[in-house]
Design an enzyme around this catalytic site. Structure first.
Site, mmCIF file in Angstrom:
data_model
loop_
_atom_site.group_PDB
_atom_site.id
_atom_site.type_symbol
_atom_site.label_atom_id
_atom_site.label_comp_id
_atom_site.label_asym_id
_atom_site.label_seq_id
_atom_site.Cartn_x
_atom_site.Cartn_y
_atom_site.Cartn_z
ATOM 1 N N ARG A 231 19.054 1.744 -7.698
ATOM 2 C CA ARG A 231 17.817 2.031 -8.422
ATOM 3 C C ARG A 231 17.538 3.532 -8.335
ATOM 4 O O ARG A 231 17.810 4.172 -7.314
ATOM 5 C CB ARG A 231 16.641 1.272 -7.800
ATOM 6 C CG ARG A 231 16.655 -0.225 -8.059
ATOM 7 C CD ARG A 231 16.324 -0.565 -9.511
ATOM 8 N NE ARG A 231 16.278 -2.001 -9.738
ATOM 9 C CZ ARG A 231 17.291 -2.740 -10.193
ATOM 10 N NH1 ARG A 231 18.450 -2.165 -10.476
ATOM 11 N NH2 ARG A 231 17.152 -4.032 -10.383
ATOM 12 N N HIS B 80 21.890 2.996 -16.938
ATOM 13 C CA HIS B 80 21.602 1.724 -16.270
ATOM 14 C C HIS B 80 22.400 0.565 -16.901
ATOM 15 O O HIS B 80 21.831 -0.422 -17.372
ATOM 16 C CB HIS B 80 20.093 1.409 -16.320
ATOM 17 C CG HIS B 80 19.662 0.456 -15.243
ATOM 18 N ND1 HIS B 80 18.442 0.515 -14.629
ATOM 19 C CD2 HIS B 80 20.295 -0.603 -14.665
ATOM 20 C CE1 HIS B 80 18.333 -0.452 -13.736
ATOM 21 N NE2 HIS B 80 19.463 -1.151 -13.739
HETATM 22 N N1 LIG Z 1 22.549 -0.601 -11.831
HETATM 23 C C1 LIG Z 1 22.631 -1.864 -12.138
HETATM 24 O O1 LIG Z 1 22.957 -2.200 -13.272
HETATM 25 C C2 LIG Z 1 22.389 -2.923 -11.085
HETATM 26 C C3 LIG Z 1 22.811 -4.241 -11.353
HETATM 27 C C4 LIG Z 1 22.634 -5.198 -10.362
HETATM 28 C C5 LIG Z 1 22.025 -4.864 -9.145
HETATM 29 N N2 LIG Z 1 21.607 -3.587 -8.949
HETATM 30 C C6 LIG Z 1 20.952 -3.213 -7.673
HETATM 31 O O2 LIG Z 1 21.775 -3.621 -6.577
HETATM 32 C C7 LIG Z 1 20.912 -4.082 -5.541
HETATM 33 C C8 LIG Z 1 21.677 -4.907 -4.535
HETATM 34 O O3 LIG Z 1 21.949 -6.176 -5.066
HETATM 35 P P1 LIG Z 1 22.530 -7.337 -4.136
HETATM 36 O O4 LIG Z 1 22.551 -8.570 -4.964
HETATM 37 O O5 LIG Z 1 23.792 -6.924 -3.464
HETATM 38 O O6 LIG Z 1 21.373 -7.421 -3.017
HETATM 39 P P2 LIG Z 1 21.367 -8.229 -1.655
HETATM 40 O O7 LIG Z 1 22.398 -9.315 -1.680
HETATM 41 O O8 LIG Z 1 19.951 -8.608 -1.400
HETATM 42 O O9 LIG Z 1 21.852 -7.157 -0.556
HETATM 43 C C9 LIG Z 1 21.013 -6.137 -0.125
HETATM 44 C C10 LIG Z 1 21.714 -5.343 0.979
HETATM 45 O O10 LIG Z 1 20.901 -4.213 1.290
HETATM 46 C C11 LIG Z 1 20.616 -4.217 2.684
HETATM 47 N N3 LIG Z 1 19.287 -3.650 2.961
HETATM 48 C C12 LIG Z 1 18.082 -4.048 2.486
HETATM 49 N N4 LIG Z 1 17.095 -3.303 3.004
HETATM 50 C C13 LIG Z 1 17.699 -2.420 3.847
HETATM 51 C C14 LIG Z 1 17.213 -1.404 4.714
HETATM 52 N N5 LIG Z 1 15.916 -1.145 4.830
HETATM 53 N N6 LIG Z 1 18.114 -0.704 5.433
HETATM 54 C C15 LIG Z 1 19.437 -0.970 5.357
HETATM 55 N N7 LIG Z 1 19.964 -1.936 4.550
HETATM 56 C C16 LIG Z 1 19.098 -2.651 3.820
HETATM 57 C C17 LIG Z 1 20.666 -5.661 3.086
HETATM 58 O O11 LIG Z 1 20.820 -5.742 4.500
HETATM 59 P P3 LIG Z 1 20.970 -7.156 5.260
HETATM 60 O O12 LIG Z 1 22.392 -7.592 4.942
HETATM 61 O O13 LIG Z 1 20.802 -6.805 6.677
HETATM 62 O O14 LIG Z 1 19.917 -8.060 4.692
HETATM 63 C C18 LIG Z 1 21.870 -6.140 2.276
HETATM 64 O O15 LIG Z 1 23.075 -5.781 2.928
HETATM 65 C C19 LIG Z 1 19.804 -4.803 -6.315
HETATM 66 O O16 LIG Z 1 18.625 -4.910 -5.546
HETATM 67 C C20 LIG Z 1 19.608 -3.931 -7.530
HETATM 68 O O17 LIG Z 1 18.608 -2.971 -7.280
HETATM 69 C C21 LIG Z 1 21.779 -2.603 -9.890
#
Ligand SMILES: NC(=O)c1ccc[n+]([C@@H]2O[C@H](COP(=O)([O-])OP(=O)(O)OC[C@H]3O[C@@H](n4cnc5c(N)ncnc54)[C@H](OP(=O)(O)O)[C@@H]3O)[C@@H](O)[C@H]2O)c1
Length: 309
Positions: A224, A272
């Site tokens: 993001r 994006h």
């Molecule tokens: N650009 C785009 O087109 C696009 C598309 C899809 C997604 N995204 C972005 O990608 C993000 C990740 O997606 P996901 O499905 O992989 O999410 P997810 O499965 O919820 O994984 C989030 C990861 O971030 C870690 N995290 C969260 N808060 C943290 C903190 N304060 N300090 C350190 N690590 C932290 C979590 O740690 P834990 O393992 O310890 O919980 C987990 O490893 C989405 O939220 C979205 O913003 C972008």
């Protein structure tokens, strides 16, 4: 059963067709044609506007049209207590893996420099890229980040992940928590951000983070725009400390015409598009979630609003 759809970037007719192909009985209303608000049970939304969902008295599910839910948690006037779900979808995850691998390899194999040589009609060889000596750090090793980390490890890179809690991914060094951030950054020649945007992660890619990275490090942000302090990035690029950045997301989208990022020679930008939710592959999850909520069960990929992701 009636669903309200809202997104400024997704095609409502494609979504209606894909949803109704699975559940022909589902009525899909496209904002602002809400009709009787009391009939809406599900909201399928991307970046809802303030108050948009406030007047829906029988809403039972808020389904994000994406993997992130920061756009929901920031929307004011959301009805309290209504479960919120995000999309976790293999096709979306694969797109994200493709995107980050593309960015990392593009930098690693110095394609930008070779494009410059080509523009000058110069047959010029740079020192070979040493994959096994190159350290990549993945910020956030959840659904997407873990797959990205494994894909990069598959090429032979030294890969580490940074997360809130310790991770145990085969072949991936684990760092976690605030104390783990600086050592994680210090060993990352390329860092890729795949964190959710929460109060804890907002602005995390700032001057302190860049100072902690090794000289010549490369930054990829596919998460993001709110994660990145754009002014600090430009300063770190201009000072020569960072070698470049590849950004899919910006603090303000569309990126304002006045932004220094548009024409910065060390920045590659995309609008994006790293991972785009496809109605064809994601509609089944939406329909399943509607059925689960109707059966008084939690939806798939239920979000914890207190945790923020
Ligand atoms: N650009 C785009 O087109 C696009 C598309 C899809 C997604 N995204 C972005 O990608 C993000 C990740 O997606 P996901 O499905 O992989 O999410 P997810 O499965 O919820 O994984 C989030 C990861 O971030 C870690 N995290 C969260 N808060 C943290 C903190 N304060 N300090 C350190 N690590 C932290 C979590 O740690 P834990 O393992 O310890 O919980 C987990 O490893 C989405 O939220 C979205 O913003 C972008």
């Amino acid at each position: 059963m009636t669903l309200l759809f809202y997104s400024k970037v997704d095609d409502p007719d494609d979504w209606r067709a894909a949803l109704q192909a699975i559940d022909p009985g589902l009525e899909v209303r496209i904002w602002p044609a809400v009709g009787d608000p009391a009939e809406i049970e599900t909201a399928l939304v991307w970046r809802p506007e303030t108050g948009m969902l406030a007047g829906l008295p029988n809403l039972t599910l808020i389904q994000s049209l994406g993997a992130g839910i920061d756009h929901l948690l920031r929307a004011t006037g959301l009805p309290a207590g209504v479960p919120m779900a995000r999309l976790v979808e293999p096709a979306l995850t694969s797109q994200m893996v493709e995107y980050v691998v593309l960015a990392a390899l593009h930098h690693h194999r110095r394609i930008e420099a070779y494009r410059d040589f080509q523009a000058r009609a110069e047959w010029h060889l740079l020192p070979p890229a040493d994959t096994e000596a190159t350290r990549i750090g993945v910020m956030g090793v959840g659904v997407i980040g873990a797959k990205v980390a494994h894909a990069l490890r598959g090429f032979g890179f030294q890969v580490a992940g940074w997360s809130r809690t310790p991770s145990a991914l085969d072949g991936i060094e684990s760092f976690h928590g605030a104390d783990g951030l600086a050592p994680f950054l210090a060993r990352s020649d390329i860092v890729a951000c795949l964190l959710p945007l929460t109060p804890e992660t907002e602005g995390i890619l700032d001057k302190d983070a860049f100072a902690a990275l090794p000289s010549d490090a490369y930054v990829i942000n596919a998460a993001r725009g709110g994660h990145l302090n754009e002014e600090d990035l430009v300063a770190a690029l201009d000072s020569g400390h960072l070698s470049g950045a590849w950004l899919d997301v910006c603090r303000e989208e569309p990126l304002p015409a006045t932004s220094a990022l548009w024409h910065h020679p060390k920045v590659i930008l995309t609008p994006h598009i790293a991972g785009v939710v496809l109605p064809r592959t994601s509609s089944a999850q939406v329909i399943e979630n509607i059925a689960l909520v109707r059966a008084s069960r939690p939806p798939l990929n239920l979000v914890d609003p207190a945790r923020g992701y």
